[in-house]
Design an enzyme around this catalytic site. Structure first.
Site, PDB file in Angstrom:
ATOM      1  N   TYR A 135       0.859  -1.178   0.000  1.00 44.83           N
ATOM      2  CA  TYR A 135       0.000   0.000   0.000  1.00 44.83           C
ATOM      3  C   TYR A 135       0.897   1.230   0.000  1.00 44.83           C
ATOM      4  O   TYR A 135       1.670   1.441   0.927  1.00 44.83           O
ATOM      5  CB  TYR A 135      -0.904  -0.013   1.235  1.00 44.83           C
ATOM      6  N   HIS A 136       0.780   2.030  -1.045  1.00 47.45           N
ATOM      7  CA  HIS A 136       1.695   3.146  -1.229  1.00 47.45           C
ATOM      8  C   HIS A 136       1.243   4.404  -0.505  1.00 47.45           C
ATOM      9  O   HIS A 136       0.050   4.658  -0.365  1.00 47.45           O
ATOM     10  CB  HIS A 136       1.845   3.451  -2.720  1.00 47.45           C
ATOM     11  N   PHE A 176      -8.623   9.497 -21.727  1.00 48.23           N
ATOM     12  CA  PHE A 176      -9.467   9.656 -22.905  1.00 48.23           C
ATOM     13  C   PHE A 176      -8.597   9.670 -24.153  1.00 48.23           C
ATOM     14  O   PHE A 176      -7.376   9.689 -24.071  1.00 48.23           O
ATOM     15  CB  PHE A 176     -10.275  10.954 -22.801  1.00 48.23           C
ATOM     16  N   HIS A 194     -12.819   6.852   2.495  1.00 49.47           N
ATOM     17  CA  HIS A 194     -12.500   6.463   3.869  1.00 49.47           C
ATOM     18  C   HIS A 194     -11.026   6.105   3.965  1.00 49.47           C
ATOM     19  O   HIS A 194     -10.537   5.228   3.245  1.00 49.47           O
ATOM     20  CB  HIS A 194     -13.384   5.292   4.313  1.00 49.47           C
ATOM     21  N   GLU A 197      -9.413   2.406   4.332  1.00 49.68           N
ATOM     22  CA  GLU A 197      -9.780   1.370   3.367  1.00 49.68           C
ATOM     23  C   GLU A 197      -8.756   1.354   2.238  1.00 49.68           C
ATOM     24  O   GLU A 197      -9.037   1.707   1.093  1.00 49.68           O
ATOM     25  CB  GLU A 197     -11.220   1.623   2.897  1.00 49.68           C
ATOM     26  N   ARG A 248     -10.673   6.975   9.750  1.00 48.16           N
ATOM     27  CA  ARG A 248     -11.689   6.860   8.688  1.00 48.16           C
ATOM     28  C   ARG A 248     -12.019   8.215   8.028  1.00 48.16           C
ATOM     29  O   ARG A 248     -12.271   8.295   6.841  1.00 48.16           O
ATOM     30  CB  ARG A 248     -12.955   6.285   9.329  1.00 48.16           C
ATOM     31  N   HIS A 318     -14.878   1.226  -1.779  1.00 45.70           N
ATOM     32  CA  HIS A 318     -14.734   1.168  -0.322  1.00 45.70           C
ATOM     33  C   HIS A 318     -14.334  -0.250   0.060  1.00 45.70           C
ATOM     34  O   HIS A 318     -14.256  -1.148  -0.763  1.00 45.70           O
ATOM     35  CB  HIS A 318     -16.075   1.483   0.357  1.00 45.70           C
ATOM     36  N   GLU A 389     -18.006  -2.392  -2.059  1.00 46.43           N
ATOM     37  CA  GLU A 389     -17.259  -2.759  -0.852  1.00 46.43           C
ATOM     38  C   GLU A 389     -16.369  -3.927  -1.255  1.00 46.43           C
ATOM     39  O   GLU A 389     -16.851  -5.029  -1.533  1.00 46.43           O
ATOM     40  CB  GLU A 389     -18.218  -3.183   0.266  1.00 46.43           C
TER      41      GLU A 389
END
Ligand code: 0X9
Ligand code: ZN
Length: 428
Positions: A135-136, A176, A194, A197, A248, A318, A389
């Site tokens: 996770y960057h 595009f 959030h 997440e 959050r 999410h 989710e």
């Protein structure tokens, strides 16, 4: 009845970890430790049991992570602090409510969740260093967006749509085919509403990469334009990396209390302040002082409104729970074209081969919650509006280990064929 009853002022109960003071943020803030915290899963099968559980949750101020309903049962996942574990066990046993421990020690899971990028290593990088195996941090993500804009000017435009509360830029990537001048129907995708997440910005950036850098996906740009905002709440996202993995909300100062932040997904201006929202600034579902009080939701909604005639599909990413949620979410109410919305969602999730997703009305299969971005998008006339989710179904919840990023992304991407095909048929 609101289901995310997070009235706990979390910072007051955590043990400080002195190693995590940081210079980057210019303040001597300590990272929150979740040592000994557990996640419990509780299944209730009758209204009586449900009522009892609500009472226990309120009395002991425990945080509800997730509530999902099926025909026969409601499953509630709770974050339980060490000091209430013993009494909660007694109360649930007395009430004859069964429970299971899903995560035994949150601290360990947090530590293992992002090995190369844990909370004590605050080094940020520049340039393109995205690899989707971890996770960057925001600097990596924004570095990548800038890299794409300068490397692929014929198909990428980086649009700065505003500034967060803490003055970080808010970026939308437009993907595009610049050589064609016709206005095409468009897809909007956002991530990172959030903060905690993390799989959401990871997937949003993965989608950007696929659309921009993988020639085999070029067909997806023929009849459709894409607007992708990978991190709508950058302040919260950085805060969740640096100080509190379970943060959050946004990071705005809104009251005289020491509690900061507004739930961006209770701050959009449709049915603002209704069910599932809180007036308490310390709550995780705090609605804010007014609709669009947050610079992040304000800038996003203004941008989308400006493109409302071309955006035909609104997707917001999410976690967790593996579900495609369909408006309305403010209460169990169904739009008149709900069956069209259901049909498209079902055909999109049928593309998933690794993970099974539930599809249904947000308030019915999760819980009523007003002021969500999905409801607002639907309310301004975007016909297809969904909250996805993502994984998992609760084994790790918000703490999905980084080794799952690529499997989740690879599973998800083919669903965009279905969405793009539908959007391509719609008149601008
Ligand atoms: O509660 C939320 O904001 C969403 N779930 S999450 O666990 N990611 O926080 C669900 C939102 C569904 N949409 C609406 N209720 N409008
Ligand atoms: Zn969320």
């Amino acid at each position: 009845m609101p289901t995310l009853l997070v009235l706990l002022m979390v910072s007051s109960v955590f043990t400080a970890d002195p190693s995590a003071a940081t210079e980057e943020f210019g303040i001597d803030e300590k990272a929150v430790s979740y040592s000994g915290f557990q996640v419990w899963s509780i299944t209730v099968r009758s209204n009586g049991e449900h009522k009892l559980l609500r009472q226990i949750i309120e009395q002991y101020d425990v945080e509800v992570w997730k509530e999902q309903k099926t025909d026969k049962a409601a499953i509630t996942e709770l974050l339980v602090a060490p000091q209430v574990q013993r009494v909660l066990k007694v109360k649930l046993t007395e009430a004859d409510i069964s429970y299971g421990i899903k995560i035994n020690d949150l601290h360990t899971v947090i530590d293992n969740g992002n090995a190369k990028h844990n909370m004590s290593s605050l080094n940020t990088k520049t340039g393109h260093s995205m690899d989707w195996t971890k996770y960057h941090r925001l600097a990596d993500i924004y570095g990548y967006l800038n890299y794409l804009a300068s490397t692929y000017p014929s198909r990428v435009e980086l649009i700065n749509i505003g500034t967060s509360y803490e003055k970080r830029p808010l970026y939308v990537v437009r993907i595009f085919n610049r050589s064609s001048s016709v206005v095409k129907p468009a897809v909007w995708i956002d991530g990172g509403i959030h903060a905690r997440e993390w799989i959401s910005p990871a997937l949003a950036t993965y989608i950007i990469r696929q659309l921009v850098e993988v020639p085999a996906n070029e067909a997806l740009l023929c009849n459709v334009d894409w607007f992708i905002m990978p991190v709508m709440n950058p302040d919260g996202y950085e805060y969740s990396h640096a100080f509190n993995r379970l943060w959050r909300k946004t990071r705005s100062v809104t009251s005289w209390t020491s509690c900061r932040g507004v739930d961006p997904n209770r701050n959009f201006g449709y049915k603002w302040g209704g069910l599932g929202t809180s007036t308490n600034p310390c709550s995780d579902v705090y609605k804010g002082t007014r609709a669009f009080s947050e610079p992040e939701t304000f800038a996003t909604s203004n941008f989308i409104k400006g493109k409302a005639s071309s955006i035909k599909l609104y997707l917001t990413l999410h976690s967790y729970g593996q579900a495609a949620l369909i408006p309305w979410g403010y209460n169990v109410v169904y739009p008149s074209d709900y069956s069209d919305m259901l049909e498209l969602a079902k055909s999109a999730v049928s593309k998933f081969t690794k993970y099974r997703y539930r599809v249904g009305n947000a308030a019915a299969i999760y819980y009523p919650a007003a002021g969500g971005s999905d409801d607002w998008a639907k309310s301004i006339g975007i016909k297809y509006s969904y909250t996805f989710e993502l994984s998992d179904t609760g084994a790790y919840g918000f703490l999905l280990p980084a080794s799952n990023i690529l499997p989740v992304c690879q599973d998800f991407f083919p669903a965009l064929d279905v969405f793009a095909a539908k959007v391509a048929t719609m008149k601008v």
